[in-house]
Design an enzyme around this catalytic site. Structure first.
Site, PDB file in Angstrom:
ATOM      1  CE1 TYR A  78       0.869   0.030   4.379  1.00  0.00           C
ATOM      2  CE2 TYR A  78      -1.391  -0.663   4.795  1.00  0.00           C
ATOM      3  CZ  TYR A  78      -0.123  -0.364   5.261  1.00  0.00           C
ATOM      4  OH  TYR A  78       0.153  -0.485   6.592  1.00  0.00           O
ATOM      5  CD  GLU A  79      -0.691   5.073   1.698  1.00  0.00           C
ATOM      6  OE1 GLU A  79      -0.724   5.909   0.766  1.00  0.00           O
ATOM      7  OE2 GLU A  79      -1.672   4.819   2.408  1.00  0.00           O
ATOM      8  N   GLY A  80       1.477   2.809  -2.665  1.00  0.00           N
ATOM      9  CA  GLY A  80       2.345   2.620  -3.830  1.00  0.00           C
ATOM     10  C   GLY A  80       3.240   1.423  -3.595  1.00  0.00           C
TER      11      GLY A  80
END
Length: 592
Positions: free
Chosen positions: A437-439
């Protein structure tokens, strides 16, 4: 099972002795009175909260998880989470590094990162709720109107409300240009938002009375792709107390962080307000995401530290076989497994990667403060360049290593680690999402080679090379200088290859991105380990009574340089191998 203990001595070693952070911070107009007494007291209190309040809820929160009621579309968090969150918020921890103008304490960002490390070690799921709120605070502080700031920031900063980031939809994750959520202008200047978002952390829960959603959506006249995305503020409850139609449609069934409510969110004509300019939402959202990416790096570090403590405690007590060099525990039927070389290899690998990663994270956080507030514009620019350059490295490398360390810890413990009794299997499960997550970490690598190396026409990466190079020239007699210099030259060679081949063919840059990021991280850690060894040697030479602590630093640096930094040879070869062996396959050959 050993209880989590905040590694305050090592945290202070990096912050106080290696980075000399108090001196740098006191040079900033906003931090002139921030000294060691205050900083140390805050860290002590954060450790007590993490150890005594958050950590005891971690295992039970994992076992119980969150509960969704389809009738009310409400979410209940695990037992004890509301009280734990209340103590966290009432203690002022949500406001630590927030602007004083809206009720924050205005303390350094790097101090907040140190607190986040302890929170993530103790209870990642519970720490997610206030953690994501910081991203909403940053976005509103940077891009919100004065009216929006006055209406929402005080409650978010105090922890009375929480915030979310609503990006992903069923048909799009990384490719935000595919977003379909619509925002229709209303006569009163608001917008009616309709659409579905998925994987929304803290989208619905019972910890606070209101939740502020920051939502990416398209206006009716929006151009296609990412140039047509706008950002909107959509509260769960409106100012008049009425319920806004932004409802949870269900909870995701996850591998880990089960105490964190990960929601499907349905916006059914929900009232919202534009943040920033129309069609400029991506710029606003990146303000949130950059903050969140550093936070996720701290999650990896926090998990790794807890896993190391558990596996080290086990290795000291578990009796199994005799040492290869002869019995060590003569009074016992077998020796503790800590005597065995391969067990030591796994434990020491955890130790040096955790301590090196901690130094990299705090170094980045310190420069975030310098970038925000240094009186010299040139110094601010240099610091911001470092933060921009290192953010994808911190996010990706610390989470890769967090998962690797948790896995190594489980392996040290054998079958015991695979059971729920020791808690380390939960850490493995919880940590796995941090690489996604968050890239994803692959996206972080592409960001590094595609955007950050080009920042300022290469100014940022040249600044990093100059920083390390100047230290090497100024400290020719320091231990490990030759190894750091070799790694730096390899990183420079890989950078030049990318600048040449990546400009000609973007797929070359894509193929090299992940090994390049790891090469960058290992080189940065080599420099920081050399600095840590230099400080430790100086302390021993001065007759410090902490001989065991500083001696361990010297030996840890040796271990890193001789058994971990050796990876750089292979990483450089992988970078320069290019795309040929990756892109040569036809689609049908993958299954052949």
């Amino acid at each position: 099972m050993p209880a989590y203990r905040a590694p305050l001595r090592d945290m202070r070693f990096v912050f106080d002795e290696v980075l000399d952070a108090y001196t740098h911070l006191q040079a900033l107009p906003s931090q002139g009175e921030f000294g060691a007494d205050l900083g140390s007291a805050i860290l002590d209190e954060a450790a007590r909260l993490a150890e005594g309040v958050l950590a005891p809820l971690n295992s039970s929160g994992d076992k119980e998880g969150c509960h969704y009621d389809p009738a009310t579309r409400a979410v209940k968090t695990p037992a004890g989470f509301r009280e734990g969150y209340r103590q966290f918020a009432e203690g002022g921890w949500t406001a630590l590094a927030c602007p004083t103008e809206f009720g924050g304490q205005g303390l350094p960002h790097v101090l907040n990162m140190m607190v986040e490390e302890m929170v993530c070690s103790a209870n990642l799921s519970l720490g997610m709720y206030p953690g994501l709120t910081h991203g909403a605070i940053n976005a509103l502080s940077a891009h919100g109107t004065r009216e929006q700031q006055e209406a929402y920031l005080p409650k978010l900063i105090s922890g009375e409300w929480t915030g979310t980031m609503c990006l992903t939809e069923p048909q799009c994750g990384t490719d935000l240009g595919l977003i379909r959520t619509r925002a229709e202008p209303q006569a009163d200047g608001s917008y009616a938002l309709s659409g579905t978002k998925i994987w929304i952390t803290g989208g619905e829960h019972d910890l606070v009375e209101n939740i502020v959603h920051l939502v990416l959506a398209r206006l009716p006249d929006a151009p296609a792709g990412v140039k047509g995305i706008s950002l909107f503020l959509v509260p769960k409850f409106l100012a008049d107390g009425s319920r806004n139609p932004a409802f949870c449609g269900g909870l995701e069934h996850k591998m880990g962080i089960k105490g964190s409510a990960t929601c499907v969110m349905n916006f059914e004509g929900a009232k919202g307000w534009l943040i920033g300019e129309p069609h400029k939402g991506l710029r606003c959202m990146f303000t949130m995401m950059n903050s969140a990416r550093l936070m996720v790096g701290m999650q990896g570090l926090g998990i790794a530290e807890n896993a190391y403590q558990i596996s080290l405690g086990f290795a000291r007590e578990r009796l199994q076989s005799r040492s290869l060099s002869g019995p060590k525990a003569q009074d016992k039927p077998a020796d503790p497994i800590l005597v065995h070389p391969d067990v030591r290899r796994m434990l020491l690998r955890q130790k040096v990667m955790i301590e090196g990663s901690r130094a990299l994270a705090y170094f980045t956080g310190l420069h975030q403060d310098i970038a925000h507030d240094h009186p010299d514009a040139e110094v601010r620019q240099q610091a911001d360049d470092l933060v921009q350059l290192l953010t994808p490295v911190v996010k990706a490398f610390l989470t890769d290593e967090g998962f690797a360390c948790a896995n190594e810890g489980l392996q040290v413990m054998g079958g015991s680690g695979f059971t729920e009794d020791w808690g380390i299997e939960q850490l493995v499960r919880d940590c796995r999402i941090t690489r996604i997550y968050e890239g994803t970490n692959g996206i972080q690598a592409l960001d590094l080679v595609g955007r950050k190396l080009a920042l300022g026409g290469g100014r940022a990466v040249r600044g990093f090379f100059q920083l390390v190079g100047e230290w090497l020239k100024a400290n020719p007699e320091a231990a490990h200088v030759a190894k750091v210099d070799k790694a730096l030259r390899q990183l420079q060679q890989a950078t030049m290859w990318l600048a040449t081949e990546g400009m000609k063919d973007p797929e070359q840059a894509g193929a090299a991105a992940t090994p390049y990021l790891r090469l960058f991280a290992l080189t940065a850690l080599a420099w920081l380990w050399a600095r840590m060894a230099q400080v430790a040697q100086a302390k021993l030479d001065a007759g410090s009574e902490e001989k065991t602590f500083y001696s361990a630093k010297l030996k840890s640096a040796d271990f890193y340089m001789t058994r971990t930094l050796t990876e750089t040879d292979g990483l450089l070869a992988e970078v320069m191998a290019g795309k040929a062996s990756l892109m040569a396959f036809n689609e049908d050959e993958f299954a052949a």
